[in-house]
Design a protein around this motif. Structure first.
Motif, PDB file in Angstrom:
ATOM      1  N   PRO A   1       0.947  -1.273   0.058  1.00 51.98           N
ATOM      2  CA  PRO A   1      -0.031  -0.002   0.171  1.00 51.98           C
ATOM      3  C   PRO A   1       0.866   1.202  -0.067  1.00 51.98           C
ATOM      4  O   PRO A   1       0.545   2.153  -0.731  1.00 51.98           O
ATOM      5  CB  PRO A   1      -0.927  -0.035   1.384  1.00 51.98           C
ATOM      6  N   ALA A   2       1.766   1.283   0.744  1.00 50.41           N
ATOM      7  CA  ALA A   2       2.830   2.494   0.686  1.00 50.41           C
ATOM      8  C   ALA A   2       3.440   2.542  -0.532  1.00 50.41           C
ATOM      9  O   ALA A   2       3.750   3.935  -1.136  1.00 50.41           O
ATOM     10  CB  ALA A   2       3.741   2.525   1.907  1.00 50.41           C
ATOM     11  N   ALA A   3       3.964   1.576  -1.114  1.00 55.36           N
ATOM     12  CA  ALA A   3       4.605   1.506  -2.351  1.00 55.36           C
ATOM     13  C   ALA A   3       3.555   2.442  -3.608  1.00 55.36           C
ATOM     14  O   ALA A   3       4.077   2.883  -4.571  1.00 55.36           O
ATOM     15  CB  ALA A   3       4.877   0.154  -2.854  1.00 55.36           C
ATOM     16  N   VAL A   4       2.215   1.679  -3.624  1.00 55.96           N
ATOM     17  CA  VAL A   4       1.275   2.247  -4.374  1.00 55.96           C
ATOM     18  C   VAL A   4       1.228   3.681  -4.100  1.00 55.96           C
ATOM     19  O   VAL A   4       1.150   4.460  -5.105  1.00 55.96           O
ATOM     20  CB  VAL A   4       0.028   1.344  -4.288  1.00 55.96           C
ATOM     21  N   GLN A   5       0.960   4.114  -3.092  1.00 52.90           N
ATOM     22  CA  GLN A   5       0.498   5.627  -2.538  1.00 52.90           C
ATOM     23  C   GLN A   5       1.919   6.241  -3.150  1.00 52.90           C
ATOM     24  O   GLN A   5       1.752   7.428  -3.989  1.00 52.90           O
ATOM     25  CB  GLN A   5       0.673   5.701  -1.065  1.00 52.90           C
ATOM     26  N   ARG A   6       3.082   6.134  -2.965  1.00 52.21           N
ATOM     27  CA  ARG A   6       4.419   6.844  -3.346  1.00 52.21           C
ATOM     28  C   ARG A   6       4.382   6.823  -5.085  1.00 52.21           C
ATOM     29  O   ARG A   6       4.406   7.927  -5.821  1.00 52.21           O
ATOM     30  CB  ARG A   6       5.653   5.931  -3.028  1.00 52.21           C
ATOM     31  N   ALA A   7       4.027   5.825  -5.683  1.00 52.33           N
ATOM     32  CA  ALA A   7       3.953   5.520  -7.066  1.00 52.33           C
ATOM     33  C   ALA A   7       3.014   6.567  -7.613  1.00 52.33           C
ATOM     34  O   ALA A   7       3.347   7.449  -8.606  1.00 52.33           O
ATOM     35  CB  ALA A   7       3.791   4.237  -7.533  1.00 52.33           C
ATOM     36  N   VAL A   8       1.715   6.430  -7.192  1.00 48.09           N
ATOM     37  CA  VAL A   8       0.912   7.209  -7.644  1.00 48.09           C
ATOM     38  C   VAL A   8       0.918   8.749  -7.324  1.00 48.09           C
ATOM     39  O   VAL A   8       0.691   9.841  -8.341  1.00 48.09           O
ATOM     40  CB  VAL A   8      -0.670   6.932  -7.161  1.00 48.09           C
ATOM     41  N   GLY A   9       1.542   9.098  -6.196  1.00 47.52           N
ATOM     42  CA  GLY A   9       1.933  10.529  -5.914  1.00 47.52           C
ATOM     43  C   GLY A   9       2.950  10.862  -6.931  1.00 47.52           C
ATOM     44  O   GLY A   9       3.140  12.254  -7.131  1.00 47.52           O
ATOM     45  N   ALA A  10       3.636  10.220  -7.549  1.00 46.56           N
ATOM     46  CA  ALA A  10       4.734  10.556  -8.547  1.00 46.56           C
ATOM     47  C   ALA A  10       4.277  10.635  -9.755  1.00 46.56           C
ATOM     48  O   ALA A  10       4.900  10.920 -10.868  1.00 46.56           O
ATOM     49  CB  ALA A  10       6.192   9.636  -8.267  1.00 46.56           C
ATOM     50  N   GLY A  11       3.020  10.073  -9.955  1.00 48.66           N
ATOM     51  CA  GLY A  11       2.523  10.250 -11.096  1.00 48.66           C
ATOM     52  C   GLY A  11       2.044   9.007 -12.056  1.00 48.66           C
ATOM     53  O   GLY A  11       1.415   9.233 -13.198  1.00 48.66           O
ATOM     54  N   ALA A  12       2.277   7.754 -11.419  1.00 48.11           N
ATOM     55  CA  ALA A  12       1.686   6.508 -11.917  1.00 48.11           C
ATOM     56  C   ALA A  12       0.160   6.374 -11.715  1.00 48.11           C
ATOM     57  O   ALA A  12      -0.631   7.307 -11.098  1.00 48.11           O
ATOM     58  CB  ALA A  12       2.328   5.364 -11.016  1.00 48.11           C
ATOM     59  N   GLN A  13      -0.355   5.634 -12.645  1.00 54.32           N
ATOM     60  CA  GLN A  13      -1.804   5.606 -12.720  1.00 54.32           C
ATOM     61  C   GLN A  13      -2.178   4.166 -11.955  1.00 54.32           C
ATOM     62  O   GLN A  13      -1.478   3.214 -12.357  1.00 54.32           O
ATOM     63  CB  GLN A  13      -2.459   5.276 -14.068  1.00 54.32           C
ATOM     64  N   LEU A  14      -3.097   4.286 -11.076  1.00 59.94           N
ATOM     65  CA  LEU A  14      -3.344   2.870 -10.391  1.00 59.94           C
ATOM     66  C   LEU A  14      -4.324   2.269 -11.336  1.00 59.94           C
ATOM     67  O   LEU A  14      -4.965   2.558 -11.987  1.00 59.94           O
ATOM     68  CB  LEU A  14      -4.404   3.213  -9.105  1.00 59.94           C
ATOM     69  N   VAL A  15      -3.834   0.848 -11.579  1.00 60.60           N
ATOM     70  CA  VAL A  15      -4.473   0.038 -12.309  1.00 60.60           C
ATOM     71  C   VAL A  15      -5.352  -0.964 -11.423  1.00 60.60           C
ATOM     72  O   VAL A  15      -6.649  -1.381 -11.738  1.00 60.60           O
ATOM     73  CB  VAL A  15      -3.466  -0.837 -13.170  1.00 60.60           C
ATOM     74  N   GLN A  16      -4.614  -1.430 -10.451  1.00 59.00           N
ATOM     75  CA  GLN A  16      -5.217  -2.479  -9.372  1.00 59.00           C
ATOM     76  C   GLN A  16      -4.611  -2.269  -8.160  1.00 59.00           C
ATOM     77  O   GLN A  16      -3.521  -2.229  -7.702  1.00 59.00           O
ATOM     78  CB  GLN A  16      -5.107  -3.829  -9.644  1.00 59.00           C
ATOM     79  N   ALA A  17      -5.661  -1.806  -7.070  1.00 57.95           N
ATOM     80  CA  ALA A  17      -5.608  -1.672  -5.674  1.00 57.95           C
ATOM     81  C   ALA A  17      -4.973  -2.817  -5.225  1.00 57.95           C
ATOM     82  O   ALA A  17      -5.139  -3.976  -5.539  1.00 57.95           O
ATOM     83  CB  ALA A  17      -6.770  -1.113  -5.073  1.00 57.95           C
TER      84      ALA A  17
END
Length: 130
Positions: free
Chosen positions: A82-98
């Motif tokens: 979850p923290a890695a997803v949050q960091r990636a999305v915060g940097a501009g990644a698009q969430l594909v699957q939670a």
């Protein structure tokens, strides 16, 4: 034989390197002065990027990545998905699957990088509490 590196074809190598540094915490190993090739220090196997322009110049027919119709994915392991997803999305990644707990014990999530490449963020296989 050793697996040396994977090369993703991207529009803008320096921008992609900067994204991977911000989104996933990797450190650049090398970026060519022309900006058409670069590598990240990701452990024993490097993650590299080459520009679509350079590949076309070399006679290849490079295709753009698409998270909606992937032909590959890269995976990064982490104890805290979850923290890695949050960091990636915060940097501009698009969430594909939670993040989701899988039946085999891993926690897995997917994001798309700024070029559309599918990136899996997951706990290591067999990780305690995964």
């Amino acid at each position: 034989m050793h697996f040396g590196y994977t090369i993703l074809y991207v529009e803008d190598v320096p921008k992609t390197i900067a994204f991977y540094e911000a989104a996933f915490g990797f450190v650049r190993r090398f970026v060519h002065e022309a900006g058409d090739y670069g590598e990240l220090d990701t452990g024993a196997t490097a993650l590299a990027f080459s520009s679509l322009r350079l590949m076309a110049e070399l006679g290849k027919n490079p295709q753009r990545a698409s998270a909606d119709a992937p032909s590959f994915e890269i995976a990064f392991t982490t104890p805290d998905v979850p923290a890695a997803v949050q960091r990636a999305v915060g940097a501009g990644a698009q969430l594909v699957q939670a993040p989701e707990q899988m039946s085999w014990g891993q926690t897995v999530a997917y994001v798309a990088d700024i070029n559309g490449a599918l990136v899996e963020l997951c706990t290591p296989m067999g990780a305690p509490g995964a």
